[in-house]
Write a protein that holds these residues in place. Sequence first.
Motif, PDB file in Angstrom:
ATOM      1  N   ALA A  45      50.762  95.546 -86.438  1.00 41.48           N
ATOM      2  CA  ALA A  45      49.720  94.743 -87.397  1.00 41.48           C
ATOM      3  C   ALA A  45      49.687  93.194 -86.937  1.00 41.48           C
ATOM      4  O   ALA A  45      50.523  92.852 -86.106  1.00 41.48           O
ATOM      5  N   LEU A  46      48.667  92.807 -87.137  1.00 48.93           N
ATOM      6  CA  LEU A  46      48.339  91.425 -86.796  1.00 48.93           C
ATOM      7  C   LEU A  46      47.744  90.664 -87.866  1.00 48.93           C
ATOM      8  O   LEU A  46      46.587  91.132 -88.683  1.00 48.93           O
ATOM      9  N   ASP A  47      48.378  89.603 -88.366  1.00 50.03           N
ATOM     10  CA  ASP A  47      48.102  88.936 -89.585  1.00 50.03           C
ATOM     11  C   ASP A  47      47.682  87.748 -89.283  1.00 50.03           C
ATOM     12  O   ASP A  47      48.294  86.607 -88.927  1.00 50.03           O
ATOM     13  N   LEU A  48      46.288  87.200 -88.978  1.00 50.93           N
ATOM     14  CA  LEU A  48      45.805  86.165 -88.685  1.00 50.93           C
ATOM     15  C   LEU A  48      45.537  85.211 -90.086  1.00 50.93           C
ATOM     16  O   LEU A  48      45.265  85.963 -90.957  1.00 50.93           O
ATOM     17  N   PHE A  49      45.563  84.173 -89.989  1.00 49.74           N
ATOM     18  CA  PHE A  49      45.620  83.232 -91.068  1.00 49.74           C
ATOM     19  C   PHE A  49      46.636  83.646 -92.045  1.00 49.74           C
ATOM     20  O   PHE A  49      46.308  83.877 -93.182  1.00 49.74           O
ATOM     21  N   ALA A  50      47.657  83.776 -91.747  1.00 48.10           N
ATOM     22  CA  ALA A  50      48.882  84.627 -92.198  1.00 48.10           C
ATOM     23  C   ALA A  50      49.258  83.851 -93.650  1.00 48.10           C
ATOM     24  O   ALA A  50      50.010  84.630 -94.494  1.00 48.10           O
ATOM     25  N   GLY A  51      49.410  82.591 -93.716  1.00 49.64           N
ATOM     26  CA  GLY A  51      49.870  81.978 -94.915  1.00 49.64           C
ATOM     27  C   GLY A  51      51.318  82.223 -95.076  1.00 49.64           C
ATOM     28  O   GLY A  51      51.975  81.972 -94.456  1.00 49.64           O
ATOM     29  N   SER A  52      51.433  82.914 -96.246  1.00 47.15           N
ATOM     30  CA  SER A  52      52.988  83.150 -96.360  1.00 47.15           C
ATOM     31  C   SER A  52      53.533  84.428 -95.813  1.00 47.15           C
ATOM     32  O   SER A  52      54.746  84.776 -95.686  1.00 47.15           O
ATOM     33  N   GLY A  53      52.407  85.266 -95.077  1.00 52.68           N
ATOM     34  CA  GLY A  53      52.945  86.376 -94.519  1.00 52.68           C
ATOM     35  C   GLY A  53      52.822  87.754 -95.326  1.00 52.68           C
ATOM     36  O   GLY A  53      53.183  88.704 -94.840  1.00 52.68           O
ATOM     37  N   GLY A  54      52.233  87.495 -96.505  1.00 46.68           N
ATOM     38  CA  GLY A  54      52.578  88.659 -97.451  1.00 46.68           C
ATOM     39  C   GLY A  54      51.711  89.926 -97.071  1.00 46.68           C
ATOM     40  O   GLY A  54      52.308  90.940 -97.314  1.00 46.68           O
ATOM     41  N   LEU A  55      50.710  89.804 -96.402  1.00 48.03           N
ATOM     42  CA  LEU A  55      49.974  91.118 -95.921  1.00 48.03           C
ATOM     43  C   LEU A  55      50.625  91.735 -94.950  1.00 48.03           C
ATOM     44  O   LEU A  55      50.861  92.899 -94.825  1.00 48.03           O
ATOM     45  N   GLY A  56      51.213  90.832 -93.954  1.00 45.17           N
ATOM     46  CA  GLY A  56      51.811  91.696 -92.780  1.00 45.17           C
ATOM     47  C   GLY A  56      53.057  92.093 -93.209  1.00 45.17           C
ATOM     48  O   GLY A  56      53.539  93.308 -92.593  1.00 45.17           O
ATOM     49  N   GLU A  58      53.974  93.225 -95.979  1.00 43.34           N
ATOM     50  CA  GLU A  58      53.498  94.382 -96.882  1.00 43.34           C
ATOM     51  C   GLU A  58      53.465  95.786 -95.968  1.00 43.34           C
ATOM     52  O   GLU A  58      53.848  96.825 -96.050  1.00 43.34           O
ATOM     53  N   ALA A  59      52.406  95.349 -95.078  1.00 43.29           N
ATOM     54  CA  ALA A  59      52.276  96.484 -93.890  1.00 43.29           C
ATOM     55  C   ALA A  59      53.724  97.085 -93.151  1.00 43.29           C
ATOM     56  O   ALA A  59      53.935  98.205 -93.165  1.00 43.29           O
ATOM     57  N   LEU A  60      54.731  96.015 -93.022  1.00 44.41           N
ATOM     58  CA  LEU A  60      56.040  96.279 -92.353  1.00 44.41           C
ATOM     59  C   LEU A  60      56.938  97.149 -93.382  1.00 44.41           C
ATOM     60  O   LEU A  60      57.607  98.174 -93.289  1.00 44.41           O
ATOM     61  N   SER A  61      56.684  96.754 -94.771  1.00 44.05           N
ATOM     62  CA  SER A  61      57.326  97.211 -95.921  1.00 44.05           C
ATOM     63  C   SER A  61      56.960  98.782 -95.821  1.00 44.05           C
ATOM     64  O   SER A  61      57.627  99.809 -96.256  1.00 44.05           O
ATOM     65  N   ARG A  62      55.625  99.188 -95.472  1.00 46.80           N
ATOM     66  CA  ARG A  62      55.083 100.275 -95.721  1.00 46.80           C
ATOM     67  C   ARG A  62      55.212 101.383 -94.357  1.00 46.80           C
ATOM     68  O   ARG A  62      54.510 102.400 -94.471  1.00 46.80           O
ATOM     69  N   CYS A  67      54.645  93.283 -86.510  1.00 44.94           N
ATOM     70  CA  CYS A  67      53.630  92.445 -86.921  1.00 44.94           C
ATOM     71  C   CYS A  67      53.704  91.084 -86.240  1.00 44.94           C
ATOM     72  O   CYS A  67      54.917  90.668 -86.056  1.00 44.94           O
ATOM     73  N   ILE A  68      52.749  90.564 -86.055  1.00 48.02           N
ATOM     74  CA  ILE A  68      52.243  89.340 -85.257  1.00 48.02           C
ATOM     75  C   ILE A  68      51.919  88.408 -86.368  1.00 48.02           C
ATOM     76  O   ILE A  68      50.584  88.906 -86.999  1.00 48.02           O
ATOM     77  N   PHE A  69      52.238  87.454 -86.841  1.00 43.76           N
ATOM     78  CA  PHE A  69      51.968  86.501 -87.726  1.00 43.76           C
ATOM     79  C   PHE A  69      51.289  85.041 -87.226  1.00 43.76           C
ATOM     80  O   PHE A  69      51.996  84.579 -86.162  1.00 43.76           O
ATOM     81  N   VAL A  70      50.184  84.821 -87.419  1.00 36.09           N
ATOM     82  CA  VAL A  70      49.345  83.703 -86.791  1.00 36.09           C
ATOM     83  C   VAL A  70      48.878  82.696 -88.216  1.00 36.09           C
ATOM     84  O   VAL A  70      48.034  83.020 -88.881  1.00 36.09           O
ATOM     85  N   ASP A  71      49.344  81.371 -88.132  1.00 36.80           N
ATOM     86  CA  ASP A  71      48.699  80.494 -88.887  1.00 36.80           C
ATOM     87  C   ASP A  71      48.845  78.950 -88.169  1.00 36.80           C
ATOM     88  O   ASP A  71      49.585  78.700 -87.377  1.00 36.80           O
TER      89      ASP A  71
END
Length: 182
Positions: A45-56, A58-62, A67-71
Amino acid sequence: MRVIAGDFKGRQLMSVPTHKTRPTTDKVKEAVFHVIGPYFEGGKALDLFAGSGGLGIEALSRGAESCIFVDQQPKAIQTIYDNIKKLDIEERVEVFKTDAMRAIKAAGKRELTFDYIFLDPPYNKFSYKDLMEALLENDLIAESATIICEHDASEEIPEEVGHLKRLKTDYYGSNIGVSIFE
């Protein structure tokens, strides 16, 4: 803000302590993951504009393997680090403090590809078409990838960008839209 399902279900996540970041609501996050697949068998997963990282997260949890987080906001980066440490997932993630286009180019140089790409920039500040074109130009999109765009409900989202086609757009309340591309 919490993790909705999977290995970290119910775990609370810290939100970014600033008005510059708009977290994805639990309702929207739950709906998005219901559409793209409640659980994954690996994938990156790639979470661009990640903020708190919530979407990435969630993907890891599922079931996503990494995941790479970028902000580019320092408070967001600190919050991401705090959340991944709290969940003990440091070995599955990379975090970068940079802008999205620079991160896309850097990932292209590393010849990375992603199965799940989350685009949640500040509303009406970035062109989703430009972002997806950059992802395509840098060969970051895996063959069966899904791209999730959270946007202002009034924003025009293209039907197609290159070979990417918009599958659907759903609206949540009066100001949140989510468009999914494959």
